[in-house]
Design a protein around this motif. Structure first.
Motif, PDB file in Angstrom:
ATOM      1  N   ILE A 106       0.723  -1.117   0.126  1.00  0.00           N
ATOM      2  CA  ILE A 106       0.062   0.033  -0.025  1.00  0.00           C
ATOM      3  C   ILE A 106       0.662   1.380   0.127  1.00  0.00           C
ATOM      4  N   ARG A 107       1.724   1.254  -0.026  1.00  0.00           N
ATOM      5  CA  ARG A 107       2.894   1.865  -0.080  1.00  0.00           C
ATOM      6  C   ARG A 107       2.356   3.379  -0.999  1.00  0.00           C
ATOM      7  N   GLU A 108       1.687   3.258  -1.504  1.00  0.00           N
ATOM      8  CA  GLU A 108       1.972   4.674  -2.812  1.00  0.00           C
ATOM      9  C   GLU A 108       0.395   4.820  -3.442  1.00  0.00           C
ATOM     10  N   SER A 109      -0.567   3.915  -2.173  1.00  0.00           N
ATOM     11  CA  SER A 109      -1.655   4.353  -1.730  1.00  0.00           C
ATOM     12  C   SER A 109      -1.547   5.151  -0.194  1.00  0.00           C
ATOM     13  N   VAL A 110      -0.539   4.938   0.808  1.00  0.00           N
ATOM     14  CA  VAL A 110      -0.872   4.952   1.551  1.00  0.00           C
ATOM     15  C   VAL A 110      -0.842   6.531   2.642  1.00  0.00           C
ATOM     16  N   ILE A 111      -1.184   7.302   3.176  1.00  0.00           N
ATOM     17  CA  ILE A 111      -1.079   9.044   3.595  1.00  0.00           C
ATOM     18  C   ILE A 111      -0.694   8.596   4.846  1.00  0.00           C
ATOM     19  N   GLY A 112       0.234   9.232   5.899  1.00  0.00           N
ATOM     20  CA  GLY A 112       0.071   9.185   7.026  1.00  0.00           C
ATOM     21  C   GLY A 112       0.826  10.194   7.403  1.00  0.00           C
ATOM     22  N   PRO A 152     -11.333   8.454   0.630  1.00  0.00           N
ATOM     23  CA  PRO A 152     -11.606   6.667   0.529  1.00  0.00           C
ATOM     24  C   PRO A 152     -10.913   5.993   0.173  1.00  0.00           C
ATOM     25  N   GLN A 153      -9.852   6.317  -0.838  1.00  0.00           N
ATOM     26  CA  GLN A 153      -9.535   4.592  -1.663  1.00  0.00           C
ATOM     27  C   GLN A 153      -8.121   4.827  -0.844  1.00  0.00           C
ATOM     28  N   ASN A 207     -15.118   7.696  18.306  1.00  0.00           N
ATOM     29  CA  ASN A 207     -16.351   7.853  18.622  1.00  0.00           C
ATOM     30  C   ASN A 207     -17.545   7.872  17.016  1.00  0.00           C
ATOM     31  N   ARG A 208     -16.560   8.494  16.332  1.00  0.00           N
ATOM     32  CA  ARG A 208     -17.119   8.904  14.685  1.00  0.00           C
ATOM     33  C   ARG A 208     -16.658   7.532  14.408  1.00  0.00           C
ATOM     34  N   GLY A 209     -16.291   6.514  15.137  1.00  0.00           N
ATOM     35  CA  GLY A 209     -15.212   5.571  13.754  1.00  0.00           C
ATOM     36  C   GLY A 209     -15.261   5.715  12.644  1.00  0.00           C
ATOM     37  N   GLU A 210     -14.831   6.647  12.815  1.00  0.00           N
ATOM     38  CA  GLU A 210     -13.676   6.917  11.202  1.00  0.00           C
ATOM     39  C   GLU A 210     -12.310   5.547  10.873  1.00  0.00           C
ATOM     40  N   ASN A 211     -12.627   5.566   9.360  1.00  0.00           N
ATOM     41  CA  ASN A 211     -11.826   4.141   8.712  1.00  0.00           C
ATOM     42  C   ASN A 211     -10.296   4.422   9.016  1.00  0.00           C
ATOM     43  N   LEU A 212      -9.515   4.772  10.552  1.00  0.00           N
ATOM     44  CA  LEU A 212      -8.149   5.122  10.073  1.00  0.00           C
ATOM     45  C   LEU A 212      -7.831   3.747  11.528  1.00  0.00           C
ATOM     46  N   THR A 213      -6.409   4.393  11.013  1.00  0.00           N
ATOM     47  CA  THR A 213      -5.651   3.348  12.197  1.00  0.00           C
ATOM     48  C   THR A 213      -4.540   3.995  12.431  1.00  0.00           C
ATOM     49  N   GLN A 246      -8.849  -1.341   8.200  1.00  0.00           N
ATOM     50  CA  GLN A 246      -8.653  -0.006   7.463  1.00  0.00           C
ATOM     51  C   GLN A 246      -8.473  -0.103   5.970  1.00  0.00           C
ATOM     52  N   ILE A 247      -8.819  -1.085   5.993  1.00  0.00           N
ATOM     53  CA  ILE A 247      -8.486  -1.535   3.928  1.00  0.00           C
ATOM     54  C   ILE A 247      -9.725  -1.970   4.218  1.00  0.00           C
ATOM     55  N   ASN A 248     -10.377  -2.789   4.834  1.00  0.00           N
ATOM     56  CA  ASN A 248     -11.609  -3.693   4.898  1.00  0.00           C
ATOM     57  C   ASN A 248     -12.679  -3.053   5.261  1.00  0.00           C
ATOM     58  N   ASN A 249     -12.515  -2.026   5.453  1.00  0.00           N
ATOM     59  CA  ASN A 249     -13.867  -1.057   6.297  1.00  0.00           C
ATOM     60  C   ASN A 249     -14.258  -1.455   7.412  1.00  0.00           C
TER      61      ASN A 249
END
Lengths: 356, 243, 178
Positions: free
Chosen positions: B41-47, B85-86, B111-117, B199-202
């Motif tokens: 996921i190196r080309e899609s990850v954003i830190g 989201p992608q 609490n919003r359950g943001e799909n984040l790591t 996250q990948i699995n939403n």
């Protein structure tokens, strides 16, 4: 089919700003409720999702501006709105936006302060808006609409300038403008957000070198270099983007200087007084930063002893820019009121009579 | 014929870090880089990087990153993920960033359950500013601002933010791992991997708390720091899956 | 031509809506208009007022320092605001809930709008009866344009349109009959 007459609808300033933002391609809005701008947030809550855009009611104004930072870093046209106390909370984020050179639009529907103050109109955040507001050497471009139609139209300009200069742009209105309703001609616009490429955005580094959005420059000399780049950009903005309106100033003995709501009140008075033969005019700064120095500097008025009367819903903020612009060449008087009261035409007239 | 069984991850730049000897940040950076490579996921990850010792983590990672103001990483990450989201978006935050100045942003993103790591480095002290009390400083622990040791009457108790967050229905996964040994580091990598996979699995909000050594501001040797994690820190912050 | 109308009553009497209907109808006739609410923290039970300016020219201040006309629906509003009515201005007063001996009767239209609304089966339409009475005396906006505006606002709810239309013309008829 050509529509011969564009459709006009009655909107409040708050609603017009929201609708203007949507038409200007705003893709992301985050905000926290505060009076007197709540209609703006509510409008966005309803209409952003309808247009497949993102709306978030954030947990605080601080979170909202940082969400705008994130959305902008990711390449979206992003905005937030609030009123004075909430705008104070956003200053940290605005400084970071300016430092990282991220475009964003911030709407301040000013209310009276300091502190909690009250919810009625004020123009007392002029210094905060035009001097940066947060820490560090930076500027926001500041636009001041004086009608609901203009507020609508300025949203297009705000997003355009933000993208063009990669800089935060503030719309500085007040409770009067936010709450009042006027007819607005709605312009349907498409694809405005696509005009500027954003090769710097963090979108995943597929097929390119990685991008970093940041304002941190720890190596010796780096921050100074970055700041000089900002200063050069600001100088360009000052040169190119000054905007103002002149109204019957050619032979005016007294030129009123006012912006936003105060300017429309003053303009109505000028019209009235002209009918009675009084030589009064108006200069209305439309950009507050860059301040329209050109409207004042290097002008040799044919009218001797021309006086300038600056009228503000504050105890004297823009008046300093007028004085700086005139560089002592004319006398500058001031009339102000702050704390929620709106200066009336009768009050301005009394001051004019005292000056004549 | 020989196989390469160990090399620098593509997601890690070939430069030395600025971290002190025995610091846990460099290890955590590498674990994230390995997981990013392994998940391709190196080309899609954003830190989203914090303020604190890890402020220039983006210099070490070879993928897109955005700096966030102190404590605001999860607000910034929320927006990036909503806009894109992608992409795979993660925050990397210390205890001051996540559990003191940014508590509000942390709780509400979770609490919003943001799909984040969210990778949370707990080293019980403020490093960058010179060893002051953190929200996670242990009772009795001496820091630059708790000179005679943290006293609950004056400074309150160590904040168990992970346990607090586990109460929120929007949170999918929380695990605490002690980076006090090679085994601990392997466990940490496994937890980080799961947090990214979620996250990948939403699946929603995932957080990994890493108990991480700071020999410099604990005033001990790197080896002693690992012992302190094992024997002192884990008493207050027990490792294991919290949610 | 510039007409400055000050509209006030209790929260819940529909004074804001009255102003919006008037302003929207004027806009439809190509006029410049402004509608300015007094905004506050109260939602129900307090006083509410709005200022509507209708003009053939660009409008400067949306704020009314001196009103050409007033539509007042309750006593506290009358006590508080009647002073801003210009000399010989038009006062449209809801006599169900407000009384005054001081008002110059030549420029005053007094009808029990609330009682009349109750008679018509819906207390909420007192505002539209008052609007009809006002428009019978001051034809700044046509009733056609008002009906057009009501149609838009009550889109999809024909019963709402009917009752408001009826109220409007009841007001016109009352004022014309006087």
């Amino acid at each position: 089919m050509v529509n011969p007459k564009p459709k006009k609808i009655l909107l409040s300033g708050n609603e017009a700003i929201a609708e203007g933002a949507i038409q200007a391609g705003c893709q992301f809005y985050a905000g926290y409720p505060i009076t007197p701008q709540n209609e703006l947030t509510a409008y966005m809550a309803k209409h952003m999702p309808e247009n497949n855009r993102i709306f978030i009611q954030s947990e605080s104004e601080t979170a909202a501006i940082n969400m705008v930072y994130g959305a902008s870093a990711a390449g979206a046209r992003a905005m937030t709105s609030s009123s004075s106390p909430g705008i104070s909370l956003k200053q940290e984020g605005i400084s970071y936006l300016a430092g990282a050179e991220l475009p964003a639009v911030i709407v301040n529907i000013m209310r009276a302060g300091p502190g909690l103050g009250n919810i009625w109109p004020s123009q007392a955040d002029y210094f905060q808006a035009t001097r940066g507001g947060g820490h560090g050497d930076y500027r926001c471009i500041v636009l001041a609409p004086s009608s609901v139609q203009e507020a609508y139209g300025q949203m297009f300009k705000a997003f355009e300038l933000a993208d063009k200069y990669r800089n935060p742009v503030m719309i500085l209105g007040d409770g009067l403008l936010g709450q009042m309703m006027e007819p607005v001609e709605i312009v349907k616009a498409e694809g405005l957000d696509a005009k500027y490429d954003k090769p710097w955005a963090v979108t995943g580094c597929k097929g390119r070198e990685r991008n970093i959005t940041k304002s941190f420059h720890m190596n010796e000399g780096d921050l100074e270099k970055a700041n000089l780049i900002l200063q050069k950009k600001y100088a360009g903005i000052q040169k190119k983007e000054q905007d103002w309106e002149e109204f019957l100033i050619k032979d005016a003995k007294i030129v009123i200087v006012a912006y936003g709501s105060m300017a429309r009140i003053a303009k109505g008075l000028v019209r009235k007084l002209r009918q009675g033969g009084m030589r009064i005019g108006l200069i209305r700064p439309v950009t507050l930063w860059p301040f329209p120095v050109k409207a004042f500097a290097n002008r040799k008025p044919k009218v001797s002893n021309r006086k300038f009367l600056v009228v503000e819903m504050s105890y004297g903020q823009m008046v300093e820019d007028v004085r700086l612009s005139l560089e002592g060449s004319s006398k500058v008087e001031f009339l102000g009121r702050s704390g929620g009261g709106v200066l009336t035409q009768a009050q301005i007239l009394r001051k004019i009579k005292a000056l004549l | 014929m020989s196989d390469v069984i160990y090399s620098r991850p593509k997601s890690l730049n070939n430069i030395s870090t600025h971290y002190c000897p025995g610091c846990g940040h460099g290890i955590a950076h590498r674990l994230i880089a390995e997981v990013v490579d392994e998940l391709n996921i190196r080309e899609s990850v954003i830190g989203v990087t914090p303020i604190g010792c890890a402020v220039i983590a983006y210099d070490y990672w070879n993928f897109d990153c955005s700096e966030a103001a102190h404590g605001r990483a999860l607000a910034v990450a929320t927006a990036i993920k909503r806009v894109r989201p992608q992409n795979i978006v993660f925050t990397y935050q210390g205890d001051g960033d996540l559990a003191a100045i940014g508590t509000n942003e942390t709780i509400h993103a979770a609490n919003r359950g943001e799909n984040l790591t969210c990778i949370f480095i707990n080293n019980a002290v403020y490093g960058m500013t010179g060893g002051q009390m953190a929200p996670t400083t242990l009772l009795g622990q001496k820091t630059a601002t708790t000179i005679t040791g943290r006293d609950q009457k004056l400074h309150g108790y160590p904040l168990k933010i992970s346990e607090m967050l586990a109460l929120l229905p929007g949170v999918k996964y929380i695990e605490r791992v002690a980076m006090d040994s090679p085994q601990g580091i392997l466990k940490a990598k496994k937890a980080i991997r799961l947090a990214f996979e979620n996250q990948i699995n939403n699946a929603g909000f995932s957080l990994v708390e890493l108990l991480s050594p700071c020999p410099t501001y604990w005033g001990v040797s790197p080896k002693e720091a690992l012992r302190w994690i094992k024997e002192e820190m884990t008493k207050v912050f027990p490792p294991g899956r919290i949610k | 031509m510039t007409e400055r109308v000050f509209i006030a009553g209790a929260g819940g009497q529909g004074v804001m809506l009255l102003g919006k209907v008037l302003a929207t109808a004027a806009m439809k006739q190509g006029k410049s208009v402004t509608w300015l609410p007094a905004y506050g923290a109260e939602v129900r039970g307090g006083t509410a007022n709005c200022m509507v300016i209708i003009s053939d020219e660009e409008i400067g201040s949306p704020y009314i320092e001196e009103a050409d006309s007033m539509i007042i629906l309750n006593q506290p509003s009358l006590d508080k605001f009647s002073g801003i009515l210009k000399n010989k201005g038009l006062m449209v007063l809801n006599s169900t809930l407000a009384h005054s001996d001081k008002i110059n009767s030549a420029g005053t239209l007094q009808f029990p709008f609330t009682d009349l609304a109750v008679e018509q089966g819906n207390i909420k339409i007192a505002n539209m009866i008052a609007l009809g009475a006002y428009l019978a005396k001051n034809k700044v906006v046509s009733t056609d344009s008002i009906v057009e505006t009501m149609k838009e606002m009550a889109a999809g709810r024909p019963e709402l349109l009917e009752i408001n239309k009826k109220a409007l013309f009841k007001g016109v008829q009352l004022a014309d009959g006087k």
